[in-house]
Motif scaffolding. Structure first.
Motif, PDB file in Angstrom:
ATOM      1  N   ALA A  82       0.832  -1.200   0.000  1.00 37.38           N
ATOM      2  CA  ALA A  82       0.000   0.000   0.000  1.00 37.38           C
ATOM      3  C   ALA A  82       0.861   1.241   0.000  1.00 37.38           C
ATOM      4  N   GLU A  83       0.423   2.237  -0.748  1.00 36.83           N
ATOM      5  CA  GLU A  83       1.169   3.485  -0.827  1.00 36.83           C
ATOM      6  C   GLU A  83       0.888   4.342   0.394  1.00 36.83           C
ATOM      7  N   PRO A  84       1.804   5.188   0.738  1.00 36.42           N
ATOM      8  CA  PRO A  84       1.521   6.203   1.749  1.00 36.42           C
ATOM      9  C   PRO A  84       0.404   7.110   1.248  1.00 36.42           C
ATOM     10  N   ALA A  85      -0.107   7.921   2.124  1.00 36.12           N
ATOM     11  CA  ALA A  85      -1.216   8.782   1.756  1.00 36.12           C
ATOM     12  C   ALA A  85      -0.816   9.775   0.669  1.00 36.12           C
ATOM     13  N   ARG A  86       0.457  10.194   0.664  1.00 29.92           N
ATOM     14  CA  ARG A  86       0.877  11.187  -0.314  1.00 29.92           C
ATOM     15  C   ARG A  86       0.905  10.567  -1.703  1.00 29.92           C
ATOM     16  N   ASP A  87       0.693  11.390  -2.708  1.00 30.81           N
ATOM     17  CA  ASP A  87       0.679  10.922  -4.096  1.00 30.81           C
ATOM     18  C   ASP A  87       1.960  11.379  -4.767  1.00 30.81           C
ATOM     19  N   ARG A  88       2.791  10.444  -5.165  1.00 31.04           N
ATOM     20  CA  ARG A  88       4.087  10.796  -5.742  1.00 31.04           C
ATOM     21  C   ARG A  88       3.998  10.881  -7.260  1.00 31.04           C
ATOM     22  N   HIS A  89       4.685  11.862  -7.798  1.00 35.09           N
ATOM     23  CA  HIS A  89       4.848  11.997  -9.245  1.00 35.09           C
ATOM     24  C   HIS A  89       6.347  12.118  -9.507  1.00 35.09           C
ATOM     25  N   PRO A  90       7.054  11.011  -9.521  1.00 36.17           N
ATOM     26  CA  PRO A  90       8.518  11.061  -9.600  1.00 36.17           C
ATOM     27  C   PRO A  90       8.990  11.690 -10.905  1.00 36.17           C
TER      28      PRO A  90
END
Length: 691
Positions: free
Chosen positions: A60-68
């Motif tokens: 599961a991903e952390p709550a933050r949404d990453r856009h690398p």
């Protein structure tokens, strides 16, 4: 979490006596550093503690949404590559709505180490950043190989590459799957949620490294770089985009961008020479530019002079970085080693992945005198391998990007790659390997050149006995069949094909002659030079003809061979316009041939002496020499040569106004040509008709 009483021996729960408390001074309740997982901070506990918690779904991903946005910026001074970048635009449908649901276009830049594959990939990625709002991932497979900054299986660790991507997509280390299949499944799931995403894979070596990392989101794309061709990826719809070295103008543009245009303008000739010595390889040019920038006193001319020595060229195309730190030491050790970037280091990465067979052939090609080669030459260089074995190893070297296949199906090594192959040979092969290779290749070219000579003119006078070279008996039969057999025998016009082969191999034959002469292979040198002459009697490459004959004279092991080579050299000097020197050379050749009682060849030398005298404005001397030569050749029944002389005498008679003498000479030439069925009869008839 909940703390609870444990059941007593009877299994009943109930209140217990208050435990004895420790003095406050002896009680500590500290927590420092980073802690992952459940933690309890309590005082004194009697019994046990049970934690009740719900584990997050694995991955599961952390709550933050990453856009690398991991793709490195392209290097400074990026030049050229317009065609491959435009091809990639087309393959990735740049400017359109995409290639449709479920399809991920794949592009692969390939080519030599140092050709600029990573530069092209990062340039395209940054030019098109706006097309991929879902993120831009970058995986450097070099770092995942043994000896790199990471660890992994040979060729790169695909599982670790998946881990790199998952971390970039926000998967915490705690939730990172350990197995390859689980990582791949999670990567597909997460990349499918992202929409348009770009994945850039640098320096891949196997198709599986690409296919396992194809993103699932609609509109996504994958761009890879590889020294290897990875042709299997075509089955997955990949666009293969090979990169070539920079042309001279682009290479100069790169140097100007890195060193400053003024510096290039101040030394244009030296800059052009530097580009040539680097072979247009971007990495080599960048390393040279770095030396010029960091050492301002170093001129382009001086650097070009340094690189002109092949033995040290690769070592000088390098730039040193900061001293490498000594592990565990707060201060650098005395005289620390400096990290260096070199072309050799880039090529070493590819060389170490070759099979033993391909590595052996690679080193042999570094010892090869010729600049281009076919499979048969490669087989001879490697140790007289079967042609099939050499073809297999050449295929691997082509796949590895270490050789280029030319339009005529011959192959060649980039100049710096050839030097690297030679370095590897010096380091790994026995000391006599260079001489052994040169001997095998010289023998190979001798046999083929003699066969070509025979195919063009079987009845030409020769010193070399073809039976000796080809392993046949005096009647022309032996292990390799009759003299006419070989690569030209099955053609509709063997002579034409033989001349085409000699023309195509001209540079290689000369290179082999030079090396063989330096190493003392006297007999193959003069025998090859003699057979090689048949090309120059039809295609007058005068400088090459002269050089081959001079090598033949220098190496001739017998007086007759030297005399004949000197005769042909005189012909070449005259054809090149050096007629006075030719007069002396032909005279020496005739004297030597007369001393050997070879009257026919001596007469031919006298005839050519007459032609030289005519060119120098001495018609009387020319007529005397030609007339004497014609008489000797007639008595020796060398009628073809006599007829050619009669044509020359007819021309001199016409110039003198003696038309009757001219017609007599032409009639004699016509009789010879008609009896022998020569096509020259038609030309003589026309002269008689118009005269």
């Amino acid at each position: 979490m909940t703390g609870r009483d444990e059941p007593d021996a009877s299994g009943e729960r109930g209140a217990r006596a208050e435990p004895e408390r420790l003095p406050a001074a002896e009680t500590r309740n500290d927590l420092s550093g980073r802690v992952e997982g459940p933690v309890a901070q309590v005082g004194v506990v009697q019994g046990s503690i049970t934690f009740n918690y719900h584990a997050a779904a694995q991955g599961a991903e952390p709550a933050r949404d990453r856009h690398p946005d991991q793709v490195p910026r392209p290097p400074r001074g990026f030049v050229d590559r317009h065609a491959p970048l435009a091809a990639l635009d087309e393959a990735f449908a740049v400017g359109t709505a995409g290639s449709g649901p479920g399809h991920c276009p794949i592009g692969v830049f390939s080519g030599l180490p140092g050709i600029g594959k990573t530069a092209a990939a990062t340039q395209w990625a940054h030019r098109n950043r706006r097309l991929f709002p879902g993120g831009r991932l970058f995986v450097d497979f070099t770092a995942l190989r043994p000896g790199g900054s990471g660890a992994g299986a040979v060729g790169g660790d695909v599982s670790e590459a998946l881990a790199v991507c998952l971390r970039a997509l926000g998967v915490h280390e705690t939730y990172l799957p350990t197995g390859f299949a689980e990582r791949a499944a999670l990567y597909r799931e997460l990349s499918g949620r992202r929409g348009r995403m770009l994945v850039v894979l640098d320096d891949v070596t196997r198709p599986a490294q690409v296919t396992a990392l194809v993103p699932q989101g609609d509109g996504s794309a994958l761009l890879a770089t590889s020294t290897w061709q990875l042709g299997e990826l075509v089955l997955d719809g990949a666009s293969l985009l090979p990169l070539d070295v920079l042309d001279a103008d682009s290479a100069l543009e790169l140097l100007a961008a890195l060193c400053g245009p003024r510096r290039i303008a101040d030394e244009p000739a030296a800059a052009a020479r530097l580009v040539e010595l680097c072979g247009g390889l971007p990495l080599a040019l960048r390393l040279c530019a770095a030396r010029l920038v960091t050492r301002r006193h170093l001129t382009l001319a001086r650097l070009a002079d340094e690189l002109s020595d092949e033995q040290s060229r690769l070592a000088r195309i390098a730039v040193s970085g900061a001293p490498a730190p000594t592990p565990g030491s707060p201060a650098p050790a005395p005289a620390p080693a400096r990290e260096e970037r070199t072309v050799s280091a880039a090529l070493d990465l590819v060389y170490r992945d070759l099979s033993d067979l391909a590595a052996r052939l690679y080193r042999a090609l570094g010892r090869l005198p010729a600049l281009s080669f076919d499979t048969a030459v490669a087989a001879a260089a490697a140790g007289d391998w079967p042609v099939e074995t050499a073809a297999e190893a050449l295929g691997e070297l082509e796949d590895a990007g270490l050789l280029t296949v030319l339009e005529d199906r011959r192959s060649t090594l980039h100049g710096l790659v050839r030097l690297h192959a030679r370095e590897r040979s010096v380091a790994q092969d026995p000391p006599g390997a260079v001489r052994e290779t040169a001997g095998r290749v010289a023998g190979h070219y001798l046999r083929l050149t003699v066969r070509a000579d025979l195919a063009v003119r079987a009845d030409r006078l020769r010193i070399t006995d073809p039976a000796e070279v080809l392993g046949a008996d005096r009647d022309g039969h032996g292990p390799e069949g009759p003299y006419g057999a070989g690569p030209f025998a099955g053609a509709d016009d063997p002579g034409r094909d033989a001349l085409r082969w000699l023309e195509a191999e001209r540079g290689n034959i000369l290179a082999v002659l030079r090396t063989a002469a330096e190493l003392g292979f006297d007999r193959p040198v003069w025998q090859t030079a003699e057979a090689f002459t048949v090309l120059f009697l039809h295609h007058r490459h005068l400088a090459d003809w002269r050089e081959s004959l001079e090598l033949g004279i220098a190496e001739a092991g017998e007086p007759r061979g030297e005399a004949l080579a000197r005769y042909f050299l005189g012909c070449a000097q005259h054809a090149a316009g050096d007629s006075r020197t030719a007069l002396t050379t032909l005279g020496r050749a005739r004297d030597a041939l007369l001393a050997l009682d070879d009257r026919r060849m001596a007469a031919r030398a006298l005839a050519d002496t007459g032609r030289v005298r005519a060119a120098l404005g001495d018609p009387a001397g020319a007529v005397a020499d030609l007339t004497e030569a014609a008489e000797v050749l007639r008595r020796g029944e060398a009628f073809h040569y006599e007829a050619r002389i009669m044509e020359d005498l007819a021309g001199l008679a016409e110039q003198a106004g003696d038309s009757a003498r001219a017609r007599d000479c032409l009639r004699r030439a016509l009789a010879v040509y008609e009896e022998g069925g020569s096509p020259r009869a038609a030309a003589v008839l026309e002269r008689l008709a118009t005269g």
